[in-house]
Each structure stands twice: as structure tokens, then as C-alpha cells.
Enzyme design. Structure first.
Site, PDB file in Angstrom:
ATOM      1  N   ASN A   1      -2.343  17.972 -21.499  1.00 13.05           N
ATOM      2  CA  ASN A   1      -2.678  16.898 -22.434  1.00 13.05           C
ATOM      3  C   ASN A   1      -2.922  17.392 -23.849  1.00 13.05           C
ATOM      4  O   ASN A   1      -3.489  16.665 -24.662  1.00 13.05           O
ATOM      5  CB  ASN A   1      -3.897  16.126 -21.920  1.00 13.05           C
ATOM      6  CG  ASN A   1      -3.558  15.309 -20.691  1.00 13.05           C
ATOM      7  OD1 ASN A   1      -2.572  14.596 -20.676  1.00 13.05           O
ATOM      8  ND2 ASN A   1      -4.371  15.451 -19.658  1.00 13.05           N
TER       9      ASN A   1
ATOM     10  N   HIS B   1      -3.412   9.627 -28.294  1.00  7.96           N
ATOM     11  CA  HIS B   1      -3.722   8.308 -27.734  1.00  7.96           C
ATOM     12  C   HIS B   1      -4.495   7.462 -28.733  1.00  7.96           C
ATOM     13  O   HIS B   1      -4.306   6.253 -28.809  1.00  7.96           O
ATOM     14  CB  HIS B   1      -4.536   8.456 -26.445  1.00  7.96           C
ATOM     15  CG  HIS B   1      -3.715   8.855 -25.251  1.00  7.96           C
ATOM     16  ND1 HIS B   1      -4.283   9.231 -24.055  1.00  7.96           N
ATOM     17  CD2 HIS B   1      -2.380   8.944 -25.067  1.00  7.96           C
ATOM     18  CE1 HIS B   1      -3.331   9.533 -23.195  1.00  7.96           C
ATOM     19  NE2 HIS B   1      -2.163   9.378 -23.784  1.00  7.96           N
TER      20      HIS B   1
ATOM     21  N   GLU C   1       7.190  16.842 -26.588  1.00  7.31           N
ATOM     22  CA  GLU C   1       6.620  17.249 -25.295  1.00  7.31           C
ATOM     23  C   GLU C   1       7.165  18.601 -24.859  1.00  7.31           C
ATOM     24  O   GLU C   1       6.453  19.416 -24.269  1.00  7.31           O
ATOM     25  CB  GLU C   1       6.913  16.203 -24.212  1.00  7.31           C
ATOM     26  CG  GLU C   1       6.185  14.892 -24.393  1.00  7.31           C
ATOM     27  CD  GLU C   1       4.715  14.914 -23.921  1.00  7.31           C
ATOM     28  OE1 GLU C   1       4.347  15.754 -23.076  1.00  7.31           O
ATOM     29  OE2 GLU C   1       3.954  14.068 -24.415  1.00  7.31           O
TER      30      GLU C   1
ATOM     31  N   GLU D   1      -5.291  16.710 -11.127  1.00  4.21           N
ATOM     32  CA  GLU D   1      -5.794  16.961 -12.474  1.00  4.21           C
ATOM     33  C   GLU D   1      -7.298  17.157 -12.537  1.00  4.21           C
ATOM     34  O   GLU D   1      -7.999  16.476 -13.274  1.00  4.21           O
ATOM     35  CB  GLU D   1      -5.397  15.816 -13.415  1.00  4.21           C
ATOM     36  CG  GLU D   1      -5.626  16.209 -14.866  1.00  4.21           C
ATOM     37  CD  GLU D   1      -5.068  15.188 -15.854  1.00  4.21           C
ATOM     38  OE1 GLU D   1      -4.070  14.537 -15.525  1.00  4.21           O
ATOM     39  OE2 GLU D   1      -5.632  15.071 -16.930  1.00  4.21           O
TER      40      GLU D   1
ATOM     41  N   ARG E   1      -4.361  21.446 -14.951  1.00  2.28           N
ATOM     42  CA  ARG E   1      -3.395  20.437 -15.353  1.00  2.28           C
ATOM     43  C   ARG E   1      -3.796  19.717 -16.632  1.00  2.28           C
ATOM     44  O   ARG E   1      -2.934  19.217 -17.374  1.00  2.28           O
ATOM     45  CB  ARG E   1      -3.205  19.428 -14.233  1.00  2.28           C
ATOM     46  CG  ARG E   1      -2.139  18.410 -14.539  1.00  2.28           C
ATOM     47  CD  ARG E   1      -1.773  17.641 -13.310  1.00  2.28           C
ATOM     48  NE  ARG E   1      -0.890  16.544 -13.631  1.00  2.28           N
ATOM     49  CZ  ARG E   1      -0.436  15.688 -12.744  1.00  2.28           C
ATOM     50  NH1 ARG E   1      -0.793  15.815 -11.484  1.00  2.28           N
ATOM     51  NH2 ARG E   1       0.375  14.719 -13.095  1.00  2.28           N
TER      52      ARG E   1
ATOM     53  N   LYS F   1       5.704  22.572 -15.846  1.00  4.12           N
ATOM     54  CA  LYS F   1       4.811  21.506 -15.397  1.00  4.12           C
ATOM     55  C   LYS F   1       4.630  21.555 -13.885  1.00  4.12           C
ATOM     56  O   LYS F   1       3.523  21.353 -13.373  1.00  4.12           O
ATOM     57  CB  LYS F   1       5.338  20.130 -15.831  1.00  4.12           C
ATOM     58  CG  LYS F   1       4.372  19.006 -15.452  1.00  4.12           C
ATOM     59  CD  LYS F   1       4.619  17.726 -16.216  1.00  4.12           C
ATOM     60  CE  LYS F   1       3.556  16.692 -15.830  1.00  4.12           C
ATOM     61  NZ  LYS F   1       3.772  15.394 -16.494  1.00  4.12           N
TER      62      LYS F   1
ATOM     63  N   HIS G   1      -2.878  15.000 -26.754  1.00  7.01           N
ATOM     64  CA  HIS G   1      -2.878  13.632 -26.237  1.00  7.01           C
ATOM     65  C   HIS G   1      -4.143  12.853 -26.580  1.00  7.01           C
ATOM     66  O   HIS G   1      -4.091  11.641 -26.703  1.00  7.01           O
ATOM     67  CB  HIS G   1      -2.664  13.641 -24.717  1.00  7.01           C
ATOM     68  CG  HIS G   1      -1.232  13.861 -24.330  1.00  7.01           C
ATOM     69  ND1 HIS G   1      -0.546  15.004 -24.664  1.00  7.01           N
ATOM     70  CD2 HIS G   1      -0.352  13.076 -23.652  1.00  7.01           C
ATOM     71  CE1 HIS G   1       0.694  14.916 -24.196  1.00  7.01           C
ATOM     72  NE2 HIS G   1       0.839  13.769 -23.585  1.00  7.01           N
TER      73      HIS G   1
ATOM     74  N   ARG H   1       0.810  -1.232   0.000  1.00  8.53           N
ATOM     75  CA  ARG H   1       0.000   0.000   0.000  1.00  8.53           C
ATOM     76  C   ARG H   1       0.843   1.282   0.000  1.00  8.53           C
ATOM     77  O   ARG H   1       0.372   2.332   0.427  1.00  8.53           O
ATOM     78  CB  ARG H   1      -0.996   0.022   1.156  1.00  8.53           C
ATOM     79  CG  ARG H   1      -1.981  -1.131   1.128  1.00  8.53           C
ATOM     80  CD  ARG H   1      -3.204  -0.872   1.982  1.00  8.53           C
ATOM     81  NE  ARG H   1      -4.027  -2.083   2.043  1.00  8.53           N
ATOM     82  CZ  ARG H   1      -3.889  -3.036   2.963  1.00  8.53           C
ATOM     83  NH1 ARG H   1      -2.995  -2.905   3.912  1.00  8.53           N
ATOM     84  NH2 ARG H   1      -4.648  -4.107   2.942  1.00  8.53           N
TER      85      ARG H   1
ATOM     86  N   HIS I   1       5.205   7.555 -28.262  1.00 14.10           N
ATOM     87  CA  HIS I   1       4.225   8.457 -27.650  1.00 14.10           C
ATOM     88  C   HIS I   1       4.412   9.891 -28.153  1.00 14.10           C
ATOM     89  O   HIS I   1       3.458  10.551 -28.555  1.00 14.10           O
ATOM     90  CB  HIS I   1       4.366   8.392 -26.125  1.00 14.10           C
ATOM     91  CG  HIS I   1       3.509   9.359 -25.377  1.00 14.10           C
ATOM     92  ND1 HIS I   1       2.135   9.250 -25.334  1.00 14.10           N
ATOM     93  CD2 HIS I   1       3.823  10.468 -24.662  1.00 14.10           C
ATOM     94  CE1 HIS I   1       1.634  10.247 -24.611  1.00 14.10           C
ATOM     95  NE2 HIS I   1       2.638  10.999 -24.191  1.00 14.10           N
TER      96      HIS I   1
ATOM     97  N   LYS J   1       2.076  10.929 -11.855  1.00 14.60           N
ATOM     98  CA  LYS J   1       1.195   9.980 -12.529  1.00 14.60           C
ATOM     99  C   LYS J   1       1.941   8.688 -12.752  1.00 14.60           C
ATOM    100  O   LYS J   1       3.022   8.675 -13.346  1.00 14.60           O
ATOM    101  CB  LYS J   1       0.750  10.529 -13.886  1.00 14.60           C
ATOM    102  CG  LYS J   1      -0.339  11.553 -13.804  1.00 14.60           C
ATOM    103  CD  LYS J   1      -0.863  11.807 -15.215  1.00 14.60           C
ATOM    104  CE  LYS J   1      -1.863  12.912 -15.249  1.00 14.60           C
ATOM    105  NZ  LYS J   1      -2.360  13.134 -16.616  1.00 14.60           N
TER     106      LYS J   1
END
Lengths: 358, 358
Positions: A241, A248, A181, A233, A237, A223, A244, A117, A261, A139
Site C-alpha cells: 500500500n 486514497h 503500480e 494482510e 502485505r 506481489k 495508498h 455464500r 487510482h 481482494k
């Protein structure tokens, strides 16, 4: 060496950026227990695993070497990390070290988030993309056959080492993918930085260490400002993306790993710029600047051959930014100023898809 | 109906305890988006899935029915939940509802923690054990072949419905297993509650609704006080693991699912009491009270036949409470007062293991 502090209260941490970062001073203070597991891949480990081990403190050091590539960013590979942790009897004071690109960083971070955990981890990103993307934001996660990054957690590292030295062995295509990026940060937040990138792109492609250091520093700084405002997010934030949602869809359609990517994001960003121009938000000259800087960074600016508008729509509808069935996109109000919006003419979106995928 | 508020700042939530809890007022306010996935198992779903669906608001309702049992508390089964979420296109405003015992609660909570890096969930625990154990604390996760609950997250529900009605269909053995955890709360924190349990054990075994409601309320209240002080289990919360280090060893040795968790904890608690008596911390009469209340609740008080002291030591050494190789145990300084300690005579531990496993 430059230091950027990511300010997240009791989860704050430093990013060290520059050359000669493999040094005990940059690692030992961030290892609390007496166990370390290094997670790396088959490409990076032969180059940097031993140099890293050589500068770690005298604790129990284990490693697990995963296959290289986005298609291995799965629950099954994640379980290989858990297997190793348990075989080697790592306890909840252990520290995981991610030594690799974004896939290794995301999986190692997620393994650290879930093992018992939650345990500590350190990131040593070895690609430009992961240095400017995964270094900040916490992330972590893995892909699912039905969607990218669908399984994960927010989990912050203890420290990040963004070494410009390791970029010297990065393939050209991956350097360019990272620059996609970097360009994104300029487009979303900072037209001045965009101009600096336009001026210095050939030096960056030539791997000038001080230019790369500055590009990484400024990207992470931008960032970090955003993440500090919006760690989970829910708001600003999301602007990160840009490109993206389209990107994606390209990655899903091609199968993870065939397009990098950053390459998919480059095309996605050009598509977002195209739609922004159709909506009258940016000029034709602005659109051309977006296309040209991507080309200067040796990045693709058209969608994969054969991909249809229908495929885009289907794949974009499972995007995490879909809320109650309504597609939201990150678009440009100007160069250096992005917005997240579901207020766009669907016909304009169809025109963009038709232009790029037909 | 009684309400207990678990106070965790912006992650606070209510637990509703009593009869007739399947009602829109107890669910609708806690469902934010327009999608719900009910996660249940093959035993519970035939009894309670349709009654639950009947009181949910008019949103998209999907379900996934997993096989029943601790041996299915795995990453593979967790992935079945992710498959269903993605097949049914659930977005990040979805709400997962756990309808089942501790296994379903832990897996559903963990799925909610990880799906799109975190979505909401509601717990409807259908065993006494899960009502008094999983209702408070936010611990979620799955097992690994090399250790129980080794992969997980802390994730708090929006609301918990602890229905005494559903306990009427619970097998006798599972009712007793739940009582083991209830007894634990008395032993660790509250001798008065322990006395109340000794007085009312036959009524509890007879499933008297008001006695069960009070036992659940007081157990959750005690746990909530501790969790509010120590959400991530760095200190006092560890006391709740009385009997669990020995108990997990029993469960691991037997293979998950052959012994019920509560049965293993009952024996583990008796073993902890035995060791506490050997250390001179509690009296022989105190030890006998522990044995007698477990027996009154129809619980086992001896380890599985054939399990050796060596097996106990090996299995206990992978426990999460091992820090830097040092085994820590939860022991009793008195009835109603537990401590976590690594300060015990290893010879006394050996004597306890030899008494219970030989």
C-alpha cells in the site's frame, strides 16, 4: 505465454500472461458447472465481449454490462449483478467472469464471494493497473460514500488471463496509471526491477508487448510472493500500500473517478518518499529518482490544486491502516525497501502535507 | 451455565448456554480492539440494549437499531450498519455484537464478514430459533427479492451467548418456531433426542429453564458435530436443511415475514416426511409421530391456503440445493436418519405437493 502460479494451498491458481490468451484451453478447464455470467462495462464490452464468448465452452452464458467508472463501484451496482444471477437462475456451481478493469474485477470478485455464500470466478483484467494489482491477492469489494474499499471480502479466482493484446486499446492515461503500480513494486521490494523500469520506460510507454509482459510478470511475481506469506494482510502485505494512504485521501477528496487510482498513488508515493527523506531514511537523490520515474511514466507528482493539509489528515484518519486511532504509513527505508510504521515525527508529516497541499 | 466448544481449528469458539449470561467474563475476553458496535432491532433493543451495555468493557460503544422483521433482511439495511460503522470511524479491530434474532444475527455476521474485508463479531441470539440455528455454522447473509439468503458469507463469531433468560420475553409463536428447528435435529440425527422432546414438550412450551437449556445444548452439539465435519456445506451439513426447501418456498410465496421461518420449516418437515412415506422409507406411524410432535409444539402442519403445487415447484427450483437443474431434497430414511437425494420419483413429489397445496 508465461504462466505464474500463485501458491495459496487449495486456493492456488495460475496467471497466464502474454498475447493470444483468448483460447478455450485457458478457460474451459476452469469452468466447473454449466453456467457462466460475464460481468463487463460499457467501455470494454463492445471490444471484447463477443471475442470472449466465442472461446467459451457450450454452457449457459449470460452477461451483465455495468456503467464504467470508479463511482459505480457501489453496493447498488453489485446488486445488479445479483439481480442478473437470480433472474437467469444461476446456481452455486456457476462461474463469474470479470471482463474489465479493477472496478469490474473487484465487484465481480465480491459478487462471487457473496453469491450463495461463494461461487467461482475468473479474472480477465483489461487495464495494466488491474493486471498487476487485482490479479494477485484476492481482494474484492465495493466503495462506500465514506470510504474506499470499505466493504469487501478475500476471494481467490480460478485463473487470471493478463492479456497484453487488450492493452493496445487502453487510453494513454490509464497505461500510465498502471505503470504507477508497477513502479511501486520496484520501490517497495526490488531496486533491480526499479532500475530495469528506469531503463525501459520509453518502451513501456510505447506498449512494446514483450516489455509489458515482463513488467506484468515481475509485478505479479513480487506481489504473489508477499501474498503467499500473508494472505489476509496482517503483516508484510501492507507494504504494497505504498502511496495508498495519501492516494486514497486524494481520490476521496476529488470524488472517485476524477483522478485515476494510479495517478493518486503516484502522487501518494512521491509524498511517502518526501516524508521518508525528511526522516533521513532516503537521500535527496533517491527522492529525485522517485519523482523522475513518475514523470517519465507521464504521471502527476503534485496533489490536486486546492486540497489542504487538513483535508488530507481527515481523510487519512478513516484509512484501514489506522489501528486504535494511530495512523500507520508505508514509508521507504531505501529504494527497494519499504516499511510500515507509526514511528514518525508528526511535524515531518505536517511538512510533507504542507509542501504538497497548500 | 454450560459451555459448548465449536471446533473449527483457528476459528473455534465457545457457546455459553444458560441463565445470568450478561456478565463481563462472558464478553470482555472476546473483544480485542477498543470499539464495539451493537446491532439490534426495535423490539429487542428496549429490553436488552442497556443491560448489555452495562456489562461491556470501557471501550467506544455505538449502536444501530434496525426495524424488526425478515423483510428488512436486505442489502439496504446492511448498508445502514456500514453507514454507522463509518460514521463512528470503526477500524478493522472493531467488534460487532448481534443482539436479536436470526435476522439480526445473519445481517450482523455478514456486515462483520464484509466490513474492511472482515472484522470480529459476537452473537447474542434472543430467540430460540437463532440460538439453535444461527449459533453454529457461521452462515451469514441477507435476502434478495428473488431468493432467501442468496447473498452472504461464511463467518464465525468469537463467542455466542445463548441466554435462556431472554426467552422469557419471547412471544409464544416464536418459541414454537424455535422448537421446529429443535425437533429437526432429532429427526435428522438422533431418535433418542426426538423421544426426549416428545416426553418433555409441555415443559418446553412452559419455558422451563433447565429443559430449554438442555434442548439448546443438544441442538447446538448436534449441529456443531456436523459443521466441524463440513464447514462449507458440501456434504453432510446439507441434512440440516430438512424441511427447508419446501419451507423456503412457503416463505417466498407468502412474502418474507408473514410466516415465521420455523413455522414454514415445520410444514416443510411434515411434507418431507410425507414424501419419505410415499417412497416407502418411513412408516405411517413414523409420519404420524412427525405430525404429532409439531402439533404438540403448537406448529402448523399444512401449507398456506391457496398455495399451488406449481408455485412450490417454481420457488423450489431457485433453491441453493439445485445442482445443474436437478432438485435435491432432504428426506427421511428413518426417524433420526436423514439423507440428501435427487433419487426420488417425481410423481411421488407431485402427490405430496398436491396433498399439501391444493
Amino acid at each position: 505465454m508465461q504462466t505464474l502460479n500463485v501458491d495459496l494451498g487449495d486456493r492456488s491458481y495460475p496467471i497466464f500472461i502474454g498475447t493470444d490468451l483468448f483460447h478455450p484451453d485457458n478457460l474451459t478447464p476452469y469452468i466447473k458447472g454449466n453456467q457462466v455470467l460475464i460481468v463487463s462495462n460499457e467501455t470494454v464490452a463492445p471490444l471484447y465481449l463477443e471475442p470472449l464468448k466465442a472461446v467459451l465452452p457450450a454452457v449457459q452464458i449470460d452477461d451483465v454490462i455495468l456503467p464504467d467508472g470508479e463511482k459505480f463501484k457501489t453496493l447498488a451496482q453489485l446488486n445488479a449483478v445479483f439481480d442478473r444471477l437470480l433472474e437467469c437462475r444461476h446456481n452455486r456451481t456457476t462461474t463469474l467472469i470479470a471482463l474489465g478493469g479493477g472496478v469490474i474485477g473487484d465487484m465481480t470478485g465480491f459478487a462471487a464471494a457473496c453469491y450463495q455464500r461463494g461461487v467461482n470466478f475468473i479474472q480477465i483484467p483489461t487495464t495494466l493497473l488491474s493486471q498487476v494489482d487485482s490479479s494477485v491477492g484476492g481482494k474484492t469489494g465495493v466503495n462506500h460514500p465514506l470510504g474506499k474499499n470499505m466493504i469487501g471480502a478475500f476471494h481467490q479466482p480460478q485463473v487470471v488471463l493478463a492479456s497484453v493484446d487488450v492493452l493496445q486499446t487502453l487510453p494513454d492515461r490509464e497505461l500510465s496509471a498502471g505503470l504507477a503500480e508497477v513502479i511501486k513494486y520496484g520501490l517497495v521490494y526490488d531496486e533491480g526491477f526499479l532500475g530495469w523500469l528506469e531503463t525501459n520506460m520509453s518502451g513501456l510507454i510505447g506498449r512494446d508487448a514483450s516489455l509489458l509482459s515482463y513488467a506484468i510478470y515481475r509485478s505479479c511475481e513480487l506481489k504473489a510472493e508477499v501474498v503467499a506469506q500473508d494472505e489476509k494482510e496482517s503483516g508484510v502485505r501492507a507494504l504494497l500500500n505504498l502511496g495508498h494512504t495519501f492516494g486514497h485521501a486524494i481520490e476521496s477528496c476529488q470524488g472517485y473517478g476524477n483522478w485515476l487510482h494510479g495517478e493518486a498513488v503516484a502522487v501518494g508515493t512521491v509524498m511517502a518518499a518526501d516524508l521518508s527523506q525528511r526522516l533521513g531514511w532516503i537521500s535527496s537523490d533517491d527522492y529525485q529518482r522517485v519523482v523522475q520515474i513518475m514523470q517519465a511514466a507521464n504521471l502527476p507528482v503534485t496533489a490536486p490544486r486546492g486540497m489542504t493539509p487538513e483535508e488530507f489528515m481527515t481523510l487519512m484518519s478513516v484509512d484501514k491502516k489506522v489501528v486504535d486511532g494511530q495512523l500507520r504509513l508505508i514509508l521507504l527505508k531505501a529504494l527497494g525497501k519499504a516499511v510500515v510504521t507509526d514511528q514518525f515525527d508528526p511535524a515531518a508529516l505536517q511538512q510533507t502535507l504542507t509542501r504538497f497541499a497548500a
